[in-house]
Design a protein around this motif. Structure first.
Motif, PDB file in Angstrom:
ATOM      1  N   LYS A   4       0.855  -1.180   0.000  1.00 13.68           N
ATOM      2  CA  LYS A   4       0.000   0.000   0.000  1.00 13.68           C
ATOM      3  C   LYS A   4       0.894   1.234   0.000  1.00 13.68           C
ATOM      4  O   LYS A   4       1.912   1.268   0.683  1.00 13.68           O
ATOM      5  N   ASN A   5       0.515   2.227  -0.743  1.00 13.53           N
ATOM      6  CA  ASN A   5       1.221   3.506  -0.725  1.00 13.53           C
ATOM      7  C   ASN A   5       0.466   4.450   0.191  1.00 13.53           C
ATOM      8  O   ASN A   5      -0.759   4.491   0.182  1.00 13.53           O
ATOM      9  N   CYS A   6       1.204   5.179   1.000  1.00 13.99           N
ATOM     10  CA  CYS A   6       0.550   6.180   1.840  1.00 13.99           C
ATOM     11  C   CYS A   6       1.412   7.435   1.859  1.00 13.99           C
ATOM     12  O   CYS A   6       2.595   7.400   1.526  1.00 13.99           O
ATOM     13  N   THR A   7       0.801   8.511   2.235  1.00 14.38           N
ATOM     14  CA  THR A   7       1.486   9.799   2.235  1.00 14.38           C
ATOM     15  C   THR A   7       1.566  10.317   3.664  1.00 14.38           C
ATOM     16  O   THR A   7       0.555  10.338   4.373  1.00 14.38           O
ATOM     17  N   ILE A   8       2.770  10.699   4.086  1.00 16.78           N
ATOM     18  CA  ILE A   8       2.979  11.296   5.410  1.00 16.78           C
ATOM     19  C   ILE A   8       3.859  12.526   5.234  1.00 16.78           C
ATOM     20  O   ILE A   8       4.554  12.663   4.229  1.00 16.78           O
ATOM     21  N   PRO A   9       3.849  13.421   6.202  1.00 19.40           N
ATOM     22  CA  PRO A   9       4.709  14.607   6.102  1.00 19.40           C
ATOM     23  C   PRO A   9       6.185  14.211   6.057  1.00 19.40           C
ATOM     24  O   PRO A   9       6.611  13.249   6.710  1.00 19.40           O
ATOM     25  N   SER A  10       6.964  14.963   5.303  1.00 12.70           N
ATOM     26  CA  SER A  10       8.381  14.694   5.130  1.00 12.70           C
ATOM     27  C   SER A  10       9.122  14.662   6.467  1.00 12.70           C
ATOM     28  O   SER A  10       9.958  13.789   6.714  1.00 12.70           O
ATOM     29  N   ASN A  60       8.467  11.409   8.226  1.00 13.48           N
ATOM     30  CA  ASN A  60       9.207  10.331   7.565  1.00 13.48           C
ATOM     31  C   ASN A  60      10.677  10.349   8.011  1.00 13.48           C
ATOM     32  O   ASN A  60      11.254   9.301   8.328  1.00 13.48           O
TER      33      ASN A  60
END
Length: 131
Positions: free
Chosen positions: A95-101, A104
């Motif tokens: 799964k791809n997910c987006t989090i703040p840089s 990360n």
């Protein structure tokens, strides 16, 4: 595919022995409820193995045709083979997910296992027990 198969519950010293005539398999349970759940699970396991081997699932025998002793309980157990397969499929999926840089960066610096954290969070959010 969903179907209902007859089972024979034989009272034992502790619990019940279960025979599933259409699959010629046995299982057991300490209580009536557990024995029925174990029968459903056994039918599901054998059924998806048969499907995976290219075999046809047996047609359910009519309850009236099942031979049992007078002390035995004959009943039906429903099994949805498609749902059973989905619930017991332990493959992992990407799964791809987006989090703040910045998050990360901090997580990678701390050696966080993203997959483990996401899995635990989803189980908690969905109130699922560990499998």
């Amino acid at each position: 595919m969903k179907n209902s198969y007859p089972i024979i519950l034989v009272p034992d010293k502790v619990g019940y022995v279960v025979y599933v005539p259409d699959f010629d398999i046995n299982t057991e349970g300490n209580t009536l409820t557990e024995a029925i759940e174990m029968a459903r699970d056994a039918i599901g396991v054998v059924g998806i193995d048969m499907e995976d081997d290219g075999e046809s699932l047996p047609e359910p025998t009519a309850v009236s045709e099942v031979k049992a002793d007078s002390t035995d309980i004959v009943t039906l157990v429903d099994v949805d083979f498609g749902e059973y397969r989905r619930k017991n499929d332990m493959r992992t999926v990407k799964k791809n997910c987006t989090i703040p840089s910045w998050l990360n960066f901090e997580a990678e610096k701390a050696g966080v296992n993203f997959s483990a954290i996401l899995t635990a969070a989803l189980k908690s959010e969905l109130k699922l027990q560990s499998r």
